[in-house]
Write an enzyme that holds these catalytic residues in place. Structure first.
Site, PDB file in Angstrom:
ATOM      1  N   CYS A  78      -9.671 -47.879  19.395  1.00  0.00           N
ATOM      2  CA  CYS A  78     -10.827 -47.510  20.212  1.00  0.00           C
ATOM      3  C   CYS A  78     -10.598 -47.919  21.678  1.00  0.00           C
ATOM      4  O   CYS A  78      -9.752 -47.326  22.337  1.00  0.00           O
ATOM      5  CB  CYS A  78     -12.102 -48.070  19.603  1.00  0.00           C
ATOM      6  SG  CYS A  78     -13.540 -47.120  20.096  1.00  0.00           S
ATOM      7  N   ARG A 138     -18.659 -45.020  19.977  1.00  0.00           N
ATOM      8  CA  ARG A 138     -18.363 -44.659  21.380  1.00  0.00           C
ATOM      9  C   ARG A 138     -16.864 -44.402  21.545  1.00  0.00           C
ATOM     10  O   ARG A 138     -16.212 -44.903  22.467  1.00  0.00           O
ATOM     11  CB  ARG A 138     -18.836 -45.751  22.357  1.00  0.00           C
ATOM     12  CG  ARG A 138     -20.351 -45.875  22.418  1.00  0.00           C
ATOM     13  CD  ARG A 138     -20.798 -46.896  23.455  1.00  0.00           C
ATOM     14  NE  ARG A 138     -20.258 -48.215  23.163  1.00  0.00           N
ATOM     15  CZ  ARG A 138     -19.442 -48.904  23.943  1.00  0.00           C
ATOM     16  NH1 ARG A 138     -19.081 -48.409  25.109  1.00  0.00           N
ATOM     17  NH2 ARG A 138     -19.010 -50.079  23.586  1.00  0.00           N
ATOM     18  N   HIS A 173     -12.280 -47.503  14.239  1.00  0.00           N
ATOM     19  CA  HIS A 173     -12.191 -48.951  13.996  1.00  0.00           C
ATOM     20  C   HIS A 173     -11.689 -49.202  12.566  1.00  0.00           C
ATOM     21  O   HIS A 173     -12.500 -49.257  11.640  1.00  0.00           O
ATOM     22  CB  HIS A 173     -13.573 -49.594  14.155  1.00  0.00           C
ATOM     23  CG  HIS A 173     -13.981 -49.830  15.563  1.00  0.00           C
ATOM     24  ND1 HIS A 173     -13.907 -51.065  16.172  1.00  0.00           N
ATOM     25  CD2 HIS A 173     -14.460 -48.990  16.502  1.00  0.00           C
ATOM     26  CE1 HIS A 173     -14.334 -50.977  17.419  1.00  0.00           C
ATOM     27  NE2 HIS A 173     -14.680 -49.725  17.639  1.00  0.00           N
ATOM     28  N   GLU A 175     -10.698 -51.857  11.221  1.00  0.00           N
ATOM     29  CA  GLU A 175     -10.969 -53.221  10.734  1.00  0.00           C
ATOM     30  C   GLU A 175     -12.347 -53.333  10.094  1.00  0.00           C
ATOM     31  O   GLU A 175     -12.659 -54.361   9.502  1.00  0.00           O
ATOM     32  CB  GLU A 175     -10.823 -54.222  11.894  1.00  0.00           C
ATOM     33  CG  GLU A 175     -11.990 -54.305  12.869  1.00  0.00           C
ATOM     34  CD  GLU A 175     -12.099 -53.141  13.855  1.00  0.00           C
ATOM     35  OE1 GLU A 175     -11.344 -52.155  13.723  1.00  0.00           O
ATOM     36  OE2 GLU A 175     -12.964 -53.213  14.743  1.00  0.00           O
TER      37      GLU A 175
HETATM   38  N1  GLN Z   1     -16.268 -46.641  24.884  1.00  0.00           N
HETATM   39  C1  GLN Z   1     -15.544 -47.874  24.901  1.00  0.00           C
HETATM   40  C2  GLN Z   1     -14.629 -47.953  26.111  1.00  0.00           C
HETATM   41  O1  GLN Z   1     -14.649 -47.122  26.942  1.00  0.00           O
HETATM   42  C3  GLN Z   1     -14.751 -48.052  23.624  1.00  0.00           C
HETATM   43  C4  GLN Z   1     -15.678 -48.250  22.449  1.00  0.00           C
HETATM   44  C5  GLN Z   1     -15.081 -49.049  21.329  1.00  0.00           C
HETATM   45  O2  GLN Z   1     -14.051 -49.694  21.474  1.00  0.00           O
HETATM   46  N2  GLN Z   1     -15.760 -49.049  20.198  1.00  0.00           N
HETATM   47  O3  GLN Z   1     -13.885 -48.864  26.243  1.00  0.00           O
END
Ligand code: GLN
Length: 190
Positions: A78, A138, A173, A175
């Site tokens: 992410c 996100r 994610h 984990e």
């Molecule tokens: N949107 C976040 C970013 O720009 C990442 C989100 C996440 O790691 N769950 O860093």
């Protein structure tokens, strides 16, 4: 194999340690540039890439982290995928990716926190190809991949796990599900 480092500046680092414990792998948290000397691979967790960048800048070790990433296997999940990328679809001075994994990413492209979702992913990462339940928070979208990049999992048609040599970037994610197959894959294949 030496220890696995988990970058612990900010974000969702703790559960990666639980996954590595289940796999019986030695690990430590990496909070300073000096900590990198004790590890031979690294996990950059989810969290917030603007905050990670700010902390790396104020603490002054973005260059050391980049140098480490250029020479060692790194799994970024992410926000960690954003930090591994070559480029952002919408460049933002608050985010300084390390520029090792030859992909372009669009931050937050899968929606806001309240639009988090989980979905089965098709993967070529293990022979039986059994789907992996990906949790997207996100999450960044991979909008372009260079020629050396292999797509190892997709959500529909879209790449959500990409690998180039020792670098593995996951938009989701791994984990959070208790399914350690991507951690195992990072240790075995990257
Ligand atoms: N949107 C976040 C970013 O720009 C990442 C989100 C996440 O790691 N769950 O860093």
């Amino acid at each position: 194999m030496g220890q696995v480092g988990i970058l612990a500046l900010q974000g969702a680092f703790a559960k990666h340690g639980e996954a590595l414990d289940r796999l019986g792998v030695a690990w430590c948290l990496v909070r300073t540039a000096d900590d990198l000397a004790g590890v031979d691979r690294l996990i950059i967790p989810g969290g917030e890439s603007t905050t990670m960048t700010r902390l790396l800048r104020t603490e002054g070790w973005w260059p050391q982290l980049k140098a480490f990433a250029e020479q060692h296997p790194v799994m970024g999940t992410c926000a960690g995928l954003i930090m591994l990328a070559h480029a952002l679809a919408e460049p933002d001075s608050r985010v300084a990716p390390l520029g090792v994994l030859d992909v372009t990413v669009d931050r937050n492209a899968y929606g806001r926190q309240t639009e988090s979702f989980s979905a089965p992913l098709q993967t070529s990462a293990w022979p039986e190809g059994a789907p992996f339940q990906g949790v997207f928070i996100r999450a960044p979208r991979v909008t372009a991949c260079g020629p050396g990049v292999a797509v190892v999992a997709r959500l529909g048609d879209e790449p959500v796990a990409v690998r180039q040599g020792g670098w593995l970037g996951l938009a989701f994610h791994p984990e959070l599900t208790g399914d350690d197959r991507f951690h195992r894959y990072f240790l075995d294949a990257c």
